[in-house]
Structure formats: structure tokens, C-alpha cells
Design a protein around this motif. Structure first.
Motif, PDB file in Angstrom:
ATOM      1  N   VAL A  15      10.778   7.077   1.971  1.00 20.95           N
ATOM      2  CA  VAL A  15      11.054   7.482   3.258  1.00 20.95           C
ATOM      3  C   VAL A  15       9.837   7.285   4.250  1.00 20.95           C
ATOM      4  O   VAL A  15       9.856   6.796   5.341  1.00 20.95           O
ATOM      5  CB  VAL A  15      11.655   8.742   3.566  1.00 20.95           C
ATOM      6  N   HIS A  16       8.630   7.652   3.569  1.00 21.57           N
ATOM      7  CA  HIS A  16       7.624   7.620   4.405  1.00 21.57           C
ATOM      8  C   HIS A  16       7.222   5.969   4.751  1.00 21.57           C
ATOM      9  O   HIS A  16       6.552   5.710   5.814  1.00 21.57           O
ATOM     10  CB  HIS A  16       6.116   7.824   3.275  1.00 21.57           C
ATOM     11  N   ILE A  17       7.594   5.116   3.855  1.00 19.41           N
ATOM     12  CA  ILE A  17       7.440   3.900   4.073  1.00 19.41           C
ATOM     13  C   ILE A  17       8.179   3.272   5.548  1.00 19.41           C
ATOM     14  O   ILE A  17       7.811   2.622   6.311  1.00 19.41           O
ATOM     15  CB  ILE A  17       7.642   2.871   3.012  1.00 19.41           C
ATOM     16  N   MET A  18       9.350   3.724   5.493  1.00 12.76           N
ATOM     17  CA  MET A  18      10.236   3.285   6.455  1.00 12.76           C
ATOM     18  C   MET A  18       9.707   3.971   7.876  1.00 12.76           C
ATOM     19  O   MET A  18       9.734   3.159   8.746  1.00 12.76           O
ATOM     20  CB  MET A  18      11.706   3.858   6.050  1.00 12.76           C
ATOM     21  N   LEU A  19       9.480   5.333   7.847  1.00 17.93           N
ATOM     22  CA  LEU A  19       8.813   5.879   8.951  1.00 17.93           C
ATOM     23  C   LEU A  19       7.538   5.041   9.524  1.00 17.93           C
ATOM     24  O   LEU A  19       7.417   4.857  10.822  1.00 17.93           O
ATOM     25  CB  LEU A  19       8.666   7.287   8.700  1.00 17.93           C
ATOM     26  N   GLU A  20       6.659   4.724   8.625  1.00 23.06           N
ATOM     27  CA  GLU A  20       5.531   3.868   8.914  1.00 23.06           C
ATOM     28  C   GLU A  20       5.685   2.572   9.441  1.00 23.06           C
ATOM     29  O   GLU A  20       5.314   2.141  10.448  1.00 23.06           O
ATOM     30  CB  GLU A  20       4.500   3.858   7.748  1.00 23.06           C
ATOM     31  N   GLU A  21       6.514   2.063   8.871  1.00 22.72           N
ATOM     32  CA  GLU A  21       6.933   0.636   9.182  1.00 22.72           C
ATOM     33  C   GLU A  21       7.518   0.813  10.579  1.00 22.72           C
ATOM     34  O   GLU A  21       7.232  -0.400  11.475  1.00 22.72           O
ATOM     35  CB  GLU A  21       7.982  -0.259   8.190  1.00 22.72           C
ATOM     36  N   CYS A  22       8.643   1.442  10.894  1.00 22.10           N
ATOM     37  CA  CYS A  22       8.967   1.676  12.252  1.00 22.10           C
ATOM     38  C   CYS A  22       8.395   2.262  13.118  1.00 22.10           C
ATOM     39  O   CYS A  22       8.677   2.426  14.430  1.00 22.10           O
ATOM     40  CB  CYS A  22      10.541   2.571  12.027  1.00 22.10           C
ATOM     41  N   ARG A  23       7.119   2.701  12.840  1.00 24.47           N
ATOM     42  CA  ARG A  23       6.348   3.456  13.770  1.00 24.47           C
ATOM     43  C   ARG A  23       6.916   4.714  14.441  1.00 24.47           C
ATOM     44  O   ARG A  23       6.881   4.900  15.632  1.00 24.47           O
ATOM     45  CB  ARG A  23       5.570   2.524  14.581  1.00 24.47           C
ATOM     46  N   ILE A 165      12.848   0.174  -3.600  1.00 23.38           N
ATOM     47  CA  ILE A 165      12.528  -0.242  -4.997  1.00 23.38           C
ATOM     48  C   ILE A 165      10.835  -0.367  -5.217  1.00 23.38           C
ATOM     49  O   ILE A 165      10.600   0.405  -6.387  1.00 23.38           O
ATOM     50  CB  ILE A 165      12.891  -1.656  -5.468  1.00 23.38           C
ATOM     51  N   PHE A 166      10.203  -0.615  -4.301  1.00 18.92           N
ATOM     52  CA  PHE A 166       8.572  -0.703  -4.594  1.00 18.92           C
ATOM     53  C   PHE A 166       7.992   0.659  -4.956  1.00 18.92           C
ATOM     54  O   PHE A 166       7.209   0.616  -5.974  1.00 18.92           O
ATOM     55  CB  PHE A 166       7.911  -1.070  -3.417  1.00 18.92           C
ATOM     56  N   PRO A 167       8.343   1.706  -4.296  1.00 18.51           N
ATOM     57  CA  PRO A 167       7.421   3.037  -5.028  1.00 18.51           C
ATOM     58  C   PRO A 167       7.892   3.256  -6.465  1.00 18.51           C
ATOM     59  O   PRO A 167       7.067   3.930  -7.086  1.00 18.51           O
ATOM     60  CB  PRO A 167       8.109   4.112  -4.053  1.00 18.51           C
ATOM     61  N   TRP A 168       9.005   3.029  -6.723  1.00 20.49           N
ATOM     62  CA  TRP A 168       9.327   3.292  -8.411  1.00 20.49           C
ATOM     63  C   TRP A 168       8.402   2.457  -9.139  1.00 20.49           C
ATOM     64  O   TRP A 168       8.493   2.836 -10.418  1.00 20.49           O
ATOM     65  CB  TRP A 168      10.788   3.053  -8.391  1.00 20.49           C
ATOM     66  N   LEU A 169       8.235   1.224  -8.917  1.00 18.37           N
ATOM     67  CA  LEU A 169       7.280   0.447  -9.701  1.00 18.37           C
ATOM     68  C   LEU A 169       5.867   0.713  -9.731  1.00 18.37           C
ATOM     69  O   LEU A 169       5.087   0.085 -10.532  1.00 18.37           O
ATOM     70  CB  LEU A 169       7.743  -1.147  -9.403  1.00 18.37           C
ATOM     71  N   GLU A 191       2.096  -8.100  -2.479  1.00 21.06           N
ATOM     72  CA  GLU A 191       2.078  -8.354  -1.068  1.00 21.06           C
ATOM     73  C   GLU A 191       2.722  -7.210  -0.463  1.00 21.06           C
ATOM     74  O   GLU A 191       1.797  -6.724   0.700  1.00 21.06           O
ATOM     75  CB  GLU A 191       3.154  -9.366  -0.972  1.00 21.06           C
ATOM     76  N   LEU A 192       3.563  -6.466  -0.955  1.00 21.51           N
ATOM     77  CA  LEU A 192       4.040  -4.823  -0.229  1.00 21.51           C
ATOM     78  C   LEU A 192       2.764  -3.943  -0.311  1.00 21.51           C
ATOM     79  O   LEU A 192       2.878  -3.318   0.699  1.00 21.51           O
ATOM     80  CB  LEU A 192       5.365  -4.665  -1.008  1.00 21.51           C
ATOM     81  N   ALA A 193       2.148  -3.911  -1.633  1.00 19.41           N
ATOM     82  CA  ALA A 193       0.929  -2.890  -1.654  1.00 19.41           C
ATOM     83  C   ALA A 193       0.085  -3.314  -0.576  1.00 19.41           C
ATOM     84  O   ALA A 193      -0.848  -2.107  -0.264  1.00 19.41           O
ATOM     85  CB  ALA A 193       0.432  -2.928  -3.053  1.00 19.41           C
ATOM     86  N   ALA A 194      -0.145  -4.160  -0.019  1.00 23.04           N
ATOM     87  CA  ALA A 194      -1.172  -4.804   0.900  1.00 23.04           C
ATOM     88  C   ALA A 194      -0.633  -4.462   2.470  1.00 23.04           C
ATOM     89  O   ALA A 194      -1.609  -4.522   3.249  1.00 23.04           O
ATOM     90  CB  ALA A 194      -1.474  -6.255   0.645  1.00 23.04           C
ATOM     91  N   ARG A 195       0.507  -4.161   2.649  1.00 17.43           N
ATOM     92  CA  ARG A 195       1.037  -3.902   4.008  1.00 17.43           C
ATOM     93  C   ARG A 195       0.523  -2.762   4.361  1.00 17.43           C
ATOM     94  O   ARG A 195       0.313  -1.473   3.670  1.00 17.43           O
ATOM     95  CB  ARG A 195       2.477  -3.787   3.992  1.00 17.43           C
ATOM     96  N   PRO A 196      -0.112  -2.753   5.598  1.00 18.61           N
ATOM     97  CA  PRO A 196      -0.713  -1.614   6.328  1.00 18.61           C
ATOM     98  C   PRO A 196       0.229  -0.259   6.356  1.00 18.61           C
ATOM     99  O   PRO A 196      -0.274   0.920   5.788  1.00 18.61           O
ATOM    100  CB  PRO A 196      -1.177  -1.984   7.772  1.00 18.61           C
ATOM    101  N   ALA A 197       1.252  -0.592   6.581  1.00 23.55           N
ATOM    102  CA  ALA A 197       2.572   0.477   6.661  1.00 23.55           C
ATOM    103  C   ALA A 197       2.509   1.044   5.273  1.00 23.55           C
ATOM    104  O   ALA A 197       2.635   2.331   5.212  1.00 23.55           O
ATOM    105  CB  ALA A 197       3.623   0.398   7.379  1.00 23.55           C
ATOM    106  N   VAL A 198       2.543   0.219   4.309  1.00 28.74           N
ATOM    107  CA  VAL A 198       2.698   0.852   2.906  1.00 28.74           C
ATOM    108  C   VAL A 198       1.547   1.741   2.471  1.00 28.74           C
ATOM    109  O   VAL A 198       1.482   2.663   1.696  1.00 28.74           O
ATOM    110  CB  VAL A 198       3.090  -0.423   1.774  1.00 28.74           C
TER     111      VAL A 198
END
Length: 230
Positions: A15-23, A165-169, A191-198
């Protein structure tokens, strides 16, 4: 501003990722699951299953406050609220939904059991360790095969399925997995780990994180307290 009742776990970080991605503006209220905060009546009023995360959106779809529990439901709600990370066409939408359900029904529960029996269980049960380690490796294989055919989990576009899926891995070592054995998955993961929002999202409540292996945490998470009627 959305209120997020959470803790630095894979389900919280989804949920933190989604909130950050959506700003979206949000405020985090820590729910210390080792200390038993999940049994507080105020939290149970919005999350009756005593699990994090949960949210309160003061501007719900009808203009009134709305609370939600279950991380998958929250991701769908935020996708609907913002119009982001979930396709609007029927085919694309169900491509995402099937992989979101794969995470909710398989990746989360099975990797959670791998964590439990490999790390948290008070006694080492070889059958259980082997069972869930093998299942973790199988699930990584499913994801790797999918990512050999697709840029992201549900197709060409990054979506809430990837976020789920990403946080579980991130805890692959604890699951008895060697990430380098899954080349397509590793490329996607990096790639996902490098995203600023992630990057921002996985730091949410990071300073609160601690091993949940003391007696009080075990009691609250796996002992009699968890099974009382609250």
C-alpha cells in the motif's frame, strides 16, 4: 489526507508503494504488531481481522469517510480512486486481477509460511521447512517464467500486480531462495527496486522495524492472544 494504519511488512509496503506511485497525500499511523497494537479496539473497528494495513479515506467515493482493510482491496480502491495502475479495458483489467489474486492467494500466504517455519517457529520442523521452502521456490519459478514472456507481471504496463508481489520477494534469503537463480525475475525485481516511489515506500516506518522473535511478539503474533475473541 488518507490515514494508513500500517507496519513495515510486505503487506504494508504494498500500500505504501501505491500511495507513493500515485502521489497521494497520506499519514502513517504505526500499528506495532509485535507489541499487540492490532488488538486495540480503534484499530479493530476498521480492520476486524486484526491485520495491517488498513486505511481511512476522508474523501470516500460518496464524499464521506471510508475505511478499508485487506491490502488487495486497498490497492483496488486506490486504483479506482486515481485511475492509475489498473487498465480500464476488460481484458487488461482481468490480466491484472488474476495476478493480484495469485499474490493474495499464493505468494503472500505461502511465503509467509516459509518465513514462519524457517525463522519464527519455536521448533524446527523439517517437513514444514521443506514443504514451504519448496513452495517458495516453485512460486518464484512461476513468476520467472511469466517474466520471460512479459515485461511486467500482468503485461506491458506496470500495475498493482507488480506492487503486490514485489515486497514479498524482498526477503528471498529468508525464504530459502537464491534470487540469481531466477534471471527474468531478478531483472524485474531490480528495475522495481530502483523506482523512486518504491525506494520511498520501503523506507516508510523502516526505523520501527525489528526482529519479531521476543516472547511478547511471539505471543501476540502466534500465541493465545492472537486466538482470543477481541
Amino acid at each position: 489526507m488518507i490515514e494508513v494504519y500500517s507496519w513495515p511488512t510486505p503487506n504494508g509496503h504494498k500500500v505504501h508503494i501505491m500511495l507513493e506511485e500515485c502521489r497521494l497525500p497520506y499519514r502513517v499511523i504505526p500499528v506495532d504488531i509485535g507489541a499487540g497494537d492490532q488488538f486495540d479496539p480503534k484499530f479493530l473497528s476498521i480492520s476486524p481481522n486484526n491485520k495491517i494495513p488498513a486505511i481511512i479515506d476522508p474523501q470516500g467515493p460518496d464524499g464521506r469517510p471510508m475505511s478499508l482493510f485487506e491490502s488487495g482491496a486497498i490497492l483496488l480502491y486506490l486504483a479506482g480512486k486515481t485511475g492509475q495502475f489498473l487498465p480500464t479495458d476488460t481484458r487488461g483489467r482481468y490480466e491484472v486481477l488474476q495476478w493480484l489474486m495469485f499474490q493474495m492467494g499464493g505468494v503472500g500466504p505461502m511465503l509467509g509460511q516459509a518465513h514462519h517455519f524457517r525463522i519464527y517457529a519455536p521448533e524446527k520442523i523439517e517437513y514444514a521447512i521443506d514443504r514451504y521452502t519448496n513452495e517458495a521456490q516453485r512460486l518464484y519459478g512461476v513468476i520467472d517464467k511469466r517474466l520471460a514472456q512479459s515485461k511486467y507481471i500482468a503485461g506491458d504496463a506496470y500495475s498493482i500486480a507488480d506492487m503486490a508481489i514485489f515486497p514479498w520477494l524482498r526477503s528471498w534469503k529468508n525464504q530459502g531462495v537464491e534470487l540469481a537463480d531466477y534471471g527474468h525475475l531478478k531483472g524485474w525485481f531490480d528495475e522495481l527496486a530502483a523506482r523512486p516511489a518504491v525506494k520511498r515506500a520501503v523506507e516508510v516506518l523502516a526505523d520501527h522495524r525489528r526482529p519479531l522473535v521476543d516472547d511478547k511478539a511471539r505471543e501476540n503474533l502466534f500465541g493465545g492472544t492472537q486466538y482470543k475473541r477481541h
